[in-house]
Design an enzyme around this catalytic site. Structure first.
Site, PDB file in Angstrom:
ATOM      1  N   HIS A   1      -0.477   6.165   3.506  1.00 60.20           N
ATOM      2  CA  HIS A   1      -1.774   6.693   3.521  1.00 60.20           C
ATOM      3  C   HIS A   1      -2.287   6.864   5.043  1.00 60.20           C
ATOM      4  O   HIS A   1      -1.889   6.169   6.014  1.00 60.20           O
ATOM      5  CB  HIS A   1      -2.727   5.772   2.944  1.00 60.20           C
ATOM      6  CG  HIS A   1      -2.824   4.651   3.470  1.00 60.20           C
ATOM      7  ND1 HIS A   1      -2.072   3.536   3.119  1.00 60.20           N
ATOM      8  CD2 HIS A   1      -3.980   4.021   4.084  1.00 60.20           C
ATOM      9  CE1 HIS A   1      -2.439   2.492   3.794  1.00 60.20           C
ATOM     10  NE2 HIS A   1      -3.635   2.678   4.241  1.00 60.20           N
TER      11      HIS A   1
ATOM     12  N   ARG B   1       0.943  -1.127   0.018  1.00 61.20           N
ATOM     13  CA  ARG B   1      -0.024  -0.018   0.161  1.00 61.20           C
ATOM     14  C   ARG B   1       0.739   1.291  -0.100  1.00 61.20           C
ATOM     15  O   ARG B   1       1.873   1.437   0.757  1.00 61.20           O
ATOM     16  CB  ARG B   1      -0.987   0.034   1.336  1.00 61.20           C
ATOM     17  CG  ARG B   1      -1.874  -0.952   1.336  1.00 61.20           C
ATOM     18  CD  ARG B   1      -2.981  -0.969   0.197  1.00 61.20           C
ATOM     19  NE  ARG B   1      -3.379   0.281  -0.383  1.00 61.20           N
ATOM     20  CZ  ARG B   1      -4.159   1.252   0.355  1.00 61.20           C
ATOM     21  NH1 ARG B   1      -4.782   1.098   1.397  1.00 61.20           N
ATOM     22  NH2 ARG B   1      -4.309   2.254  -0.163  1.00 61.20           N
TER      23      ARG B   1
END
Ligand SMILES: [Fe+2]
Length: 233
Positions: free
Chosen positions: A155, A152
């Protein structure tokens, strides 16, 4: 009295079932949704106010005895409606991985260290002009096993409450120019490139504090042509 919230613009929000994001296949409805009118029960409560937020909840670097490891950052912005009017006194909550890319969660077995000085959750309420601000550390990228070598992009998860529980919205804030963007099915499940860019914060030199912390700006637009893509509940 019954009301129905306006339907979302599905050109902006990601589809519930997105082939590249494996687990959506299990949780996306297979049949068309039935729209249920909301009544006063759902539309009026609970309402969150400043009472629910304690002083310091917006500073994720001061929740323990020492400071967390990693790069200290300021994240701020405004919550706006479709006409760019500020949304005041709305509860903004964030959660994130630590600087090593690790969450405090039993399901997170990524072999990166937990930080005893970092929990990774904070909350605040927007002020009269719709602004919010958090102090935190920049989260690390983390692997998630969706596909081979899946990582990922860094974030921060955001949740916003409107005036009632059913108006809760959830999204993710990213950092500029992350090299993982082209490979992330969650980021790319938002179909429109301009809409994807609205999930990416901008580096804010004017509000960077010398000798202390970089600043990132993330404005959140709840509806309309410029709305921030949101995750479906
Ligand atoms: Fe995450």
């Amino acid at each position: 009295m019954t009301l129905v919230y306006p339907r979302d613009s599905f050109s902006v929000h990601p589809p519930r079932d997105y082939a590249g994001y494996r687990s959506t296949a299990k949780r996306a409805p297979k049949r068309p949704l039935v729209v249920i009118p909301q009544t006063l029960t759902e539309l009026t409560g609970p309402v969150y106010g400043h009472d629910a937020v304690r002083p310091g909840d917006d500073d994720l670097t001061r929740q323990h005895g020492g400071e967390p490891l990693g790069e200290r950052i300021i994240v701020h912005g405004r919550v706006l409606d479709e006409d760019a009017r500020p949304v005041a006194n709305t509860l903004v909550e964030i959660w994130q991985a630590n600087a090593s890319g690790r969450y405090i969660h039993v399901a997170d077995q990524h072999p990166a260290p937990l930080d005893p000085n970092f929990t990774g959750a904070g909350r605040t309420a927007t002020s009269a002009d719709g602004t919010y601000k958090f102090i935190t550390v920049k989260p690390g990228a983390y692997p998630w096993r969706n596909h081979p070598n899946a990582w990922r992009p860094a974030h921060i998860h955001f949740s916003l409450f409107g005036h009632s529980f059913v108006s809760r919205l959830v999204t993710q804030m990213y950092f500029p120019a992350d090299p993982l963007f082209p490979f992330d099915p969650i980021y790319n499940s938002v179909p429109d490139e301009n809409a994807r860019q609205r999930m990416v914060s901008s580096f804010d030199l004017d509000n960077t504090v010398p000798e202390w912390a970089l600043c990132y700006r993330f404005d959140i637009v709840l509806r309309g042509r410029h709305q921030t893509p949101m995750e479906h509940a």
